[in-house]
Design a protein around this motif. Structure first.
Motif, PDB file in Angstrom:
ATOM      1  N   THR A  88       0.832  -1.199   0.000  1.00 39.98           N
ATOM      2  CA  THR A  88       0.000   0.000   0.000  1.00 39.98           C
ATOM      3  C   THR A  88       0.870   1.255   0.000  1.00 39.98           C
ATOM      4  N   SER A 129       5.212   5.498   2.865  1.00 40.17           N
ATOM      5  CA  SER A 129       4.648   6.829   3.125  1.00 40.17           C
ATOM      6  C   SER A 129       5.738   7.762   3.619  1.00 40.17           C
ATOM      7  N   ALA A 170       4.339  -1.121   3.387  1.00 37.83           N
ATOM      8  CA  ALA A 170       3.676   0.184   3.403  1.00 37.83           C
ATOM      9  C   ALA A 170       4.694   1.276   3.113  1.00 37.83           C
ATOM     10  N   THR A 229      -2.601   5.288   4.668  1.00 35.71           N
ATOM     11  CA  THR A 229      -1.516   4.326   4.866  1.00 35.71           C
ATOM     12  C   THR A 229      -1.355   4.000   6.342  1.00 35.71           C
TER      13      THR A 229
END
Length: 292
Positions: free
Chosen positions: A155, A205, A203, A213
């Motif tokens: 993600t 970010s 993940a 997220t």
């Protein structure tokens, strides 16, 4: 009266304590903590007034931060990082080099070719810095996490989306069962519910961190899955709860941030996984009797 714990004896020990106690710090102390974690060379070499300006706090707040961690004053805390800097013969800090590049090239009348050169140089610095922020052991651990996962879920929203989509595409090409948590139609959290405890969530970010997220990471951890974070700080809201965080510091030229280092890291992870997946198991074989 609660006693202040003894001061850390090394920069590594201080960093570990900062990460451990980060959430309990006040807003101002968190700003200093992030600066120390993200810019240790800067913290080692600059004056308190300069550091305070870059953190957005008063110099007295840095002194208060130092005493919170058991130091008599800020200079004692700085000495830990300065000693580490001298013993490792570290080069000029990445952020300072980027700052010097920005000051040297800031020209509103620059031509397209000049702008290209600025971005190329900035990205070169970011790529060189990547080998300082991600260790060999961390890469090996990350590849093992990917290999051992039944399914890899990925993600990344907003600026991180290209890195996430590349990871999904490349892992699928490498034969790894991979699912993209893209949040289409607002379904990010329902998508997370399919993550099993033997799965892995990757993940991605960066500041300012995407709330989607952060929510996906929290849901995955609650479900018992492992999390591999790619972020820009050890205390980012996706790095802190992760099983492993790989930290990247992208270049920022004329207020535009690149993704070169992150894409390079993503490539390294996938290619290492693909290479490991094609290696035969090294199991000892017994010789049959009579065979020479």
């Amino acid at each position: 009266m609660e006693q202040t714990p003894p001061a850390p004896a090394s920069a590594e020990e201080l960093r570990a304590q900062i990460v451990l106690r980060y959430e309990s710090l006040s807003k101002r102390l968190k700003q200093i903590a992030r600066h120390i974690l993200d810019e240790p060379n800067d913290f080692a070499l600059e004056t308190l007034s300069v550091i305070a300006s870059r953190c957005g706090v008063q110099p007295s707040t840095i002194v208060r931060f130092a005493k919170t961690f058991g130091f008599e004053g800020a200079s004692q805390m700085q000495r830990l990082f300065r000693d580490g800097l001298l013993s490792s013969h570290a080069a000029l800090g990445y952020s300072e080099r980027i700052r010097q590049l920005s000051e040297a090239t800031h020209d509103e009348t620059a031509r397209p070719a000049d702008l290209l050169s600025e971005f190329v140089e900035g990205n070169i610095l970011a790529l060189q810095n990547l080998t300082q922020t991600v260790t060999r052991q961390e890469i090996e651990t990350a590849v093992a996490m990917i290999s051992q996962a039944a399914t890899v879920h990925v993600t990344g929203f907003r600026r991180s989306f290209p890195v996430a989509s590349y990871l999904v595409y490349s892992l699928l090409q490498a034969g790894k069962r991979t699912v993209f948590i893209d949040g289409v139609a607002g379904l990010a959290i329902p998508q997370v519910k399919s993550i099993a405890p033997d799965d892995l969530l990757i993940a991605i970010s960066y500041h300012p961190y995407a709330a989607e997220t952060v929510a996906v990471v929290e849901a995955a951890r609650e479900g018992g899955a492992k999390v591999l974070a790619i972020s820009d700080s050890a205390v980012s809201p996706i790095a802190a709860p992760a099983n492993l965080a790989l930290l990247t510091r992208e270049s920022e030229v004329r207020s535009f941030r690149s993704l070169s280092a992150s894409m390079c890291l993503a490539q390294a992870l996938v290619i290492n996984f693909a290479f490991a997946a094609t290696q035969p198991d090294e199991k000892p074989t017994r010789k049959r009797r009579g065979n020479s």
